[in-house]
Design a protein around this motif. Structure first.
Motif: not given
Length: 133
Positions: A68-94
């Motif tokens: 299940y996990r491998k199929a999701l990953y290979e298909a490019g499907i996220p296993c979970i979604v996390f809400g953030v206040d600012d995606v661009r800022a989190e992207h830069e930080r991470l």
């Protein structure tokens, strides 16, 4: 009233997942219980928020979880979604912390999303509501 109390994410290494989700993503440990045969029960949650919602870091091996996990990953499907206040800022930080993204910040209708590799076999999506206007 029914509400979400806990959901799980299958991971290929619970200790490594715990370090990534706490040290990198900034979650806090909610439970860390030693079980039998060297197994652990580990949950994390949003630091200082949503005290009644936990994410279980579940061992991802086995005849159901691993494919299940491998199929999701290979298909490019996220296993979970996390809400953030600012995606661009989190992207830069991470990115600054060495996190690999498979999709940078991108507007998708009413939301802005980005997708990262959690280093333990999953893709995780970050999402924020798009600014009005």
């Amino acid at each position: 009233m029914i509400r979400v109390a806990m959901t799980g994410v299958y991971v290929d290494d619970v200790a490594k997942a715990h370090a990534f989700y706490t040290d990198v993503l900034g979650f806090e440990t909610r439970h860390h219980v030693d079980m039998v045969a060297g197994q652990v029960f580990v949950t994390v949650g949003a630091a200082g928020a949503q005290p009644d919602v936990e994410l279980l870091l579940e061992p991802g091996e086995g005849p159901i979880a691993e494919p299940y996990r491998k199929a999701l990953y290979e298909a490019g499907i996220p296993c979970i979604v996390f809400g953030v206040d600012d995606v661009r800022a989190e992207h830069e930080r991470l990115v600054g912390l060495g996190v690999r993204f498979t999709q940078g910040p991108e507007a998708q209708g009413p939301v802005i999303t980005a997708v990262l590799d959690d280093t333990v076999g999953n893709l995780v999506q970050l999402m924020q509501d798009a600014p009005a206007g």
